[in-house]
Write an enzyme that holds these catalytic residues in place. Structure first.
Site, PDB file in Angstrom:
ATOM      1  N   ASP A 350      41.860  18.990  12.315  1.00  0.00           N
ATOM      2  CA  ASP A 350      40.989  17.819  12.300  1.00  0.00           C
ATOM      3  C   ASP A 350      41.399  16.766  13.318  1.00  0.00           C
ATOM      4  O   ASP A 350      40.573  15.971  13.756  1.00  0.00           O
ATOM      5  CB  ASP A 350      40.988  17.200  10.895  1.00  0.00           C
ATOM      6  CG  ASP A 350      40.254  18.086   9.899  1.00  0.00           C
ATOM      7  OD1 ASP A 350      39.456  18.938  10.355  1.00  0.00           O
ATOM      8  OD2 ASP A 350      40.475  17.930   8.690  1.00  0.00           O
ATOM      9  N   HIS A 469      32.494  19.499   7.078  1.00  0.00           N
ATOM     10  CA  HIS A 469      32.859  20.137   8.345  1.00  0.00           C
ATOM     11  C   HIS A 469      32.166  21.495   8.469  1.00  0.00           C
ATOM     12  O   HIS A 469      32.102  22.255   7.499  1.00  0.00           O
ATOM     13  CB  HIS A 469      34.368  20.352   8.415  1.00  0.00           C
ATOM     14  CG  HIS A 469      35.145  19.071   8.422  1.00  0.00           C
ATOM     15  ND1 HIS A 469      36.514  19.042   8.381  1.00  0.00           N
ATOM     16  CD2 HIS A 469      34.746  17.783   8.473  1.00  0.00           C
ATOM     17  CE1 HIS A 469      36.941  17.779   8.398  1.00  0.00           C
ATOM     18  NE2 HIS A 469      35.871  16.995   8.450  1.00  0.00           N
TER      19      HIS A 469
END
Lengths: 661, 661
Positions: A350, A469
């Site tokens: 991330d 995501h």
């Protein structure tokens, strides 16, 4: 078309001017014609080619011996082929005649000095600067395209440095120079011309903050290199040496293409002439070279892995070991980010995305630092940025959301969509859909991704997930057939179908999560009869199906290119969806080696039926499945193997400038 | 390609879904297949067209009576042609068969309701919204192009208003609605579908600050119109009425194309489905329409004049009268900006530029207010902005220079350059050249001009002038032949040639500036023997020649398209050049009537020889020259007739969307 310049003449005194090779002079024959002149004769020395353009015939004619009427629109054009040896060694004489007369009523003399002034770069993309007949003022895409390329000098060649090389105006190493593109100014002809006429290298005001130009004169000593153009420096007066015909400038890019910056930057050299000694200079020739700043390029799962990253935190020793073992099998070095550098932040997927930049003369990896700033905040600059390893970042001034983490930023393998080729694949990002108050990626990040042009982004619907995501519902794995890959999609309906099959086979009482302390252990029967869970997964399935339709359309995929990986989600509308058991598509792909979150599915005949199904789907493609236990170390913290790892991969063999965006 | 949607089926309970006209459903036949099924049969009611895509044959085949193997990659696609009368009035049945058996081992039922959902705009550019087969998601240029057009609603239809209509979210008049483009949502099919499924009209986050959308429901009452989209409103839930199949939305543009805004804006309508009653909605269909915001377009001197502007200040009564007389001859209304509104600022050319915006349904003039803010600062908003008269401005945050005044902003008539057509001409702006610290136009203004795309700007070299405006050395006049115009260039060399001719004719003692009190009166002999003046004018000539070369190249002009207007300049390098006598190219062009600054040249035979020469050049083109005395009222203040006037002109007959930028 040759650059044309108009030259004033005089019948009272001779005129002198400089002719630059490759241009054309237009002589103002009428401007100085005596009042009663009606015809003219023009004659030049051997080195001068003369053309008369006559009104009725706009083709160019060689000037023969005859007289020409001094009519409106009659033009005399002039070109030269060979450099002058001395100042004014070629000349042109224009004689004016009155209506009847045979004796000229006036004469204008023009003394000419032929010089070469040329600004060159690697416009043919060969890796070296070349002289070329290609149009240097344009930049074109494709295998037959031309135009020079510039790298953002965003690495840090000095090991002790703190900031990327493009953040200052100093050259501290030859390695730094090697990241730059050469811009060569060639000046030939009588040297006194270049002492009498100034040569200015300049950059447009709007481009000046995008580039830096360095110049070392005739020296190769590092300390002689000075920052001469860029920032507030818009122009630099070049003093061509007496002994050298080439001045070599080094150009670095400062910023990547973005909103309001196409990536194109123009450099000009202008020759100034003073009709009188003194300061009254006017431009008489400009040569221009256009560069494009190379885009930042992402690499897909199908690219060869070069380095695997994982974070070591308090409770994930086994996980790090499992990833290390897999990296070893894949013959790929492992880099462990230690606790002091990650501040208990394990989500290295991330924090950054690895990509690269490429020019014909140089390629290096560049890490893109996300606006998400948690424990790993300083790791990219402190540990990744370095010699030939660049760094770029974007902030989210409006505040970052979970969708700004780069688990939400993936790229497909190369695809062709209805005839349109994407040889570097397409970027995939997750976004909100028409819901009031949906989350979306920061504008700065999205703008940056779109502006790179070469991996045209596709927006998917990811806001239905709690974390939000795209790597929670899709992945790509290499395949030997078809398009060279399969798209894996998380599939609740495939999971329900599998569980029902097992129920029908008599394994309804097989329970999940065996061996996991303190975790409830629902049986197949319990899962299948949980109507709330089924309804929620129907909803999840329709969200994933919506994305499946977009992916098929935007990546040109057929059903056979997609594999449905059994997966269940849980949650509700307010909190969003999360994986019910470790999310198998959230995997680490290292060549043919897959590191898949261990799902802890119901055991049937001593085998986890989920693992078994996934093996059935993937092993025929020549892939090796390693199921990694991430349950307590990642899964219950809302992430999995992919979220907890990152991979630097080999750049595409395909050169980005060979594509047409 | 039809929008395709994947539909999950079940053998346990019937599935219902909505089919949207023009799309395709892909049935997930394998997802619900019983474990031992190896083949299937698919059958639909009359309104359903079914296709089976089989792995080996990727062409679509009509589903006949036979069974199909349940192989990977086998797809069933579905389309419908006619709207449903009732919910679920068409159906599809899939029967599954095991290896040997003749009896189905399972059945999946799908109930279908065919509806129409369509978002339409005037994509064919006819002036009215039409249904079309054109691709609504793309916008193309050229005579065969398609795509809807939006106006920046920058006029002020309410006479009492203070700000342009695009500065608020209210509709105060029907005239305001008429400036907007219609966006029509069509919904047909069983009405209960639209009570059970939400329809969301939405705009992308990045476009939301570029547009406003208003909706009045079924009402035509002005007070019913609400602002439903734009700004912070990203989505609007449409409730289609029971009795109306069309919902009409009104769309206004808020901003012109600029850096980071191509002008394209997309609107979407999305149909949401809840698999279960409640809040779990997922998108099942999206229709998109793309608009382009119309660019701001300038009009050249060759366009028909509609209104002349001039300022009345303390000392220019005669000038205003002369301009008024000329306007009357040209049958063009005159607007005098009175002293209280101009604050002694007479330079109306510099404060504003008149242009227009155009859509198929509406055209109106738009005044562009320059960053130059002197006495006329408030005039554009107070007096020009009004019903069907728009306003746009740019500021110069870095501080405005003299080059930001709009005497430095002109546009050529239509030209063709090496095959490339510029049917709306090209914008001309003055800039600096390679000089350290040169002045240039504010980035905001330049960015705006380039972003309009349709009149690709050309940068000229104007910084050599004290004031630095292109209208100090060039103008365009209409002509009956060739390209329909002539470019006039100020020419010191033409002036010296003329004066020398007159000297040779014996008029060397003729003096300039006759009749002007307190002004020195140099003779032709004195001017010709002033070497400082001659050197300075050589320099000026070379600056103008440089621009002549650029203009020839960038406008595709031949020498015959250019007329040299005799003119001298004075000054030095530090202060820059200014006109030595009233600058004749700085003229007012109203059709065939030219208002030229009276040059007060040497009188030869009772005639000013400069005026005589200019008449000789221009009258053969059918033009009428009026020489206006602006010596004390404008010339000595560094401006002339053009600087002191402004003209609103008729828009081009050519539609901007027919060009290809």
């Amino acid at each position: 078309m040759a650059q044309q310049r108009r030259v004033q003449l005089s019948t009272q005194r001779p005129t002198s001017t400089v002719y630059v090779l490759g241009t054309e002079l237009s002589l103002d024959i009428r401007g100085c014609a005596p009042k009663d002149a009606v015809a003219f004769h023009v004659q030049g020395t051997l080195g001068v080619k003369l053309y008369v353009v006559h009104e009725t015939q706009s083709i160019k004619l060689p000037s023969s011996v005859s007289r020409w009427p001094l009519a409106a629109g009659t033009e005399v054009l002039l070109a030269m082929d060979a450099l002058s040896k001395d100042v004014g060694d070629e000349k042109v004489r224009i004689s004016y005649f009155a209506e009847a007369g045979g004796v000229p009523v006036g004469r204008a003399m023009l003394y000419l000095t032929c010089v070469e002034v040329s600004l060159d770069a690697d416009t043919s993309r060969s890796g070296a600067v070349n002289r070329t007949l290609l149009d240097k003022t344009t930049w074109t895409w494709g295998p037959d395209g031309h135009g020079a390329i510039l790298l953002v000098n965003c690495d840090r060649d000095e090991p002790q440095g703190k900031k990327p090389d493009n953040s200052d105006t100093a050259i501290r190493s030859y390695a730094d120079l090697k990241d730059m593109s050469q811009l060569v100014l060639r000046t030939r002809g009588p040297r006194t011309i270049f002492t009498g006429h100034r040569l200015i290298l300049h950059v447009d005001y709007s481009d000046a903050d995008k580039v830096g130009v360095f110049y070392g004169g005739n020296s190769v000593a590092l300390e002689e290199y000075k920052h001469v153009l860029g920032g507030s420096k818009l122009a630099y007066a070049v003093k061509p040496s007496r002994h050298q015909e080439e001045s070599i400038f080094y150009v670095e890019g400062l910023v990547f293409p973005d909103v309001g910056f196409s990536g194109l930057v123009a450099f000009h050299v202008t020759l100034l002439e003073s009709p009188e000694k003194g300061l009254l200079e006017t431009p008489i020739f400009t040569d221009t070279v256009v560069f494009r700043v190379a885009p930042w390029i992402m690499t897909p799962n199908t690219a060869v892995p070069l380095e695997v990253y994982v974070c070591s935190v308090e409770d994930n020793e086994d996980f790090v070991a499992a990833v290390g073992a897999m990296a070893e099998k894949a013959k790929c070095p492992l880099t462990v980010c230690p606790l002091p550098e990650n501040g208990q932040d394990r989500w290295i997927q991330d924090e950054v995305e690895f990509g690269y930049v490429q020019a014909p003369h140089k390629t290096f990896p560049v890490v893109f630092d996300s606006p998400r700033d948690r424990g790993l905040k300083d790791f990219p600059v402190k540990r990744i940025l370095g010699p030939d390893f660049g760094y770029v970042a974007r902030e989210a001034p409006e505040g970052a959301s979970s969708l700004d983490a780069f688990g939400n930023l993936e790229v497909s393998p190369p695809v062709t969509v209805r005839g349109k080729e994407y040889p570097l694949g397409r970027i995939l990002i997750g976004s909100s859909f028409p819901r009031f108050g949906g989350r979306r990626m920061a504008k700065t990040v999205k703008d940056f991704l779109f502006a790179q042009q070469v991996q045209a982004p596709v927006e998917l619907f990811a806001d239905w997930l709690q974390v939000g995501h795209v790597d929670e519902f899709l992945s790509f794995v290499p395949a030997p057939d078809r398009k060279g890959f399969r798209l894996l999609l998380a599939s609740p309906s495939a999971c329900y179908q599998l569980l029902k099959e097992k129920q029908e086979e008599g394994f309804g009482e097989a329970a999940m999560f065996q061996g996991l302390d303190g975790v409830p252990k629902p049986t197949i029967n319990e899962i299948l009869s949980n109507e709330t869970l089924r309804k929620f997964n129907n909803y999840v399935q329709s969200c994933i199906s919506w994305n499946r339709d977009i992916l098929k359309r935007e990546l040109g995929l057929a059903e056979q290119d997609i594999l449905d990986i059994p997966q269940l989600f849980q949650g509700d509308v307010d909190t969003g969806a999360g994986a019910f058991f470790p999310d198998m598509v959230n995997m680490l792909v290292l060549g043919r080696h897959l590191g898949i979150p261990k799902p802890f599915g119901p055991r049937v005949g001593g085998q986890c039926c989920l693992e078994e199904r996934v093996r059935e789907l993937l092993e025929p493609l020549g892939l090796t499945c390693t199921f990694i236990n991430d349950y307590f170390s990642y899964h219950i913290l809302s992430g999995e193997v992919h979220c907890g790892t990152n991979v630097r991969r080999k750049p595409f063999a395909f050169k980005w400038w060979h594509m047409v965006p």
